[in-house]
Design an enzyme around this catalytic site. Sequence first.
Site, PDB file in Angstrom:
ATOM      1  N   GLY A  33       0.838  -1.193   0.000  1.00 11.19           N
ATOM      2  CA  GLY A  33       0.000   0.000   0.000  1.00 11.19           C
ATOM      3  C   GLY A  33       0.870   1.239   0.000  1.00 11.19           C
ATOM      4  O   GLY A  33       2.090   1.168   0.206  1.00 11.19           O
ATOM      5  N   LEU A  34       0.249   2.374  -0.233  1.00  7.20           N
ATOM      6  CA  LEU A  34       0.968   3.641  -0.241  1.00  7.20           C
ATOM      7  C   LEU A  34       1.583   3.941   1.117  1.00  7.20           C
ATOM      8  O   LEU A  34       1.163   3.394   2.141  1.00  7.20           O
ATOM      9  CB  LEU A  34       0.014   4.778  -0.619  1.00  7.20           C
ATOM     10  CG  LEU A  34      -0.517   4.807  -2.058  1.00  7.20           C
ATOM     11  CD1 LEU A  34      -1.638   5.833  -2.167  1.00  7.20           C
ATOM     12  CD2 LEU A  34       0.604   5.127  -3.039  1.00  7.20           C
ATOM     13  N   ALA A  36       1.851   5.671   4.452  1.00  7.05           N
ATOM     14  CA  ALA A  36       0.809   6.199   5.347  1.00  7.05           C
ATOM     15  C   ALA A  36      -0.554   5.556   5.097  1.00  7.05           C
ATOM     16  O   ALA A  36      -1.571   6.050   5.587  1.00  7.05           O
ATOM     17  CB  ALA A  36       0.694   7.717   5.255  1.00  7.05           C
ATOM     18  N   SER A  37      -0.575   4.428   4.382  1.00  8.11           N
ATOM     19  CA  SER A  37      -1.839   3.730   4.169  1.00  8.11           C
ATOM     20  C   SER A  37      -2.263   2.919   5.387  1.00  8.11           C
ATOM     21  O   SER A  37      -3.402   2.459   5.472  1.00  8.11           O
ATOM     22  CB  SER A  37      -1.741   2.802   2.955  1.00  8.11           C
ATOM     23  OG  SER A  37      -0.799   1.768   3.199  1.00  8.11           O
ATOM     24  N   GLY A  38      -1.324   2.714   6.318  1.00  6.29           N
ATOM     25  CA  GLY A  38      -1.624   1.954   7.525  1.00  6.29           C
ATOM     26  C   GLY A  38      -1.072   0.546   7.529  1.00  6.29           C
ATOM     27  O   GLY A  38      -1.295  -0.208   8.475  1.00  6.29           O
ATOM     28  N   SER A  40       2.049  -0.634   7.907  1.00  9.25           N
ATOM     29  CA  SER A  40       2.995  -0.919   8.993  1.00  9.25           C
ATOM     30  C   SER A  40       2.282  -0.999  10.334  1.00  9.25           C
ATOM     31  O   SER A  40       2.611  -1.836  11.181  1.00  9.25           O
ATOM     32  CB  SER A  40       4.092   0.152   9.040  1.00  9.25           C
ATOM     33  OG  SER A  40       4.933   0.051   7.902  1.00  9.25           O
ATOM     34  N   SER A 107       6.067  -1.831  -1.939  1.00  9.82           N
ATOM     35  CA  SER A 107       6.140  -2.785  -3.068  1.00  9.82           C
ATOM     36  C   SER A 107       5.202  -2.349  -4.193  1.00  9.82           C
ATOM     37  O   SER A 107       4.186  -2.998  -4.446  1.00  9.82           O
ATOM     38  CB  SER A 107       5.839  -4.222  -2.613  1.00  9.82           C
ATOM     39  OG  SER A 107       4.764  -4.313  -1.716  1.00  9.82           O
TER      40      SER A 107
END
Length: 203
Positions: A33-34, A36-38, A40, A107
């Site tokens: 995901g981008l 700051a997409s959450g 991590s 990725s």
Amino acid sequence: MVATNITWHHGAFTRDERQKELSQKGLTIWFTGLSASGKSTLASALEQHLVSLKIAAYRLDGDNIRFGLNKDLGFGPEARTENIRRIAEVSKLFADSTQIAITAFISPYISDRDAARKLHDEAGIPFVEVYADAPLSVVEERDPKGLYKKAKAGEIKEFTGISAPYEAPVNPEIHIRTHEVSIEEGVQIILDYLRKKEYIPQL
């Protein structure tokens, strides 16, 4: 230079024997995901929950890996591909040892994620792609590291979502719209999937 005079050394245990002895199945959960997409945050919460259930799990985080294993890589297309190739190999080794490998990497290229999946498929190791999905407007607003602001100002080159592409998964095993659910709800979605596939024990 590619090594040639090498031979794979098989251990005393097969994967099935190891899984039986340790009462756990190894697999890789691949968050994409981008920034700051959450992904991590979700990956960390999932790791914590699995370990609390006495399930061996280990998280490989995109930023953390670049402090060591991948500190020689930049952010151009070829470097990004090599970054993911290395992590795919490492996560496969973790999963082969019966642990649950949890990777959290932007990725951005479908081809790289497909290559990671193929590596696992050929080894007979489950690969679960989790798409942490949030609109660009949402991640720009979150921007906890101030990276989007810097990218828009031209201070960061080849930044995914701004000056470099992100190719969203076409058919991920799990699709979580992180702006619509809480972290706890997101983790539960993943746990429900893992139990349905019998990758982890039922409650």
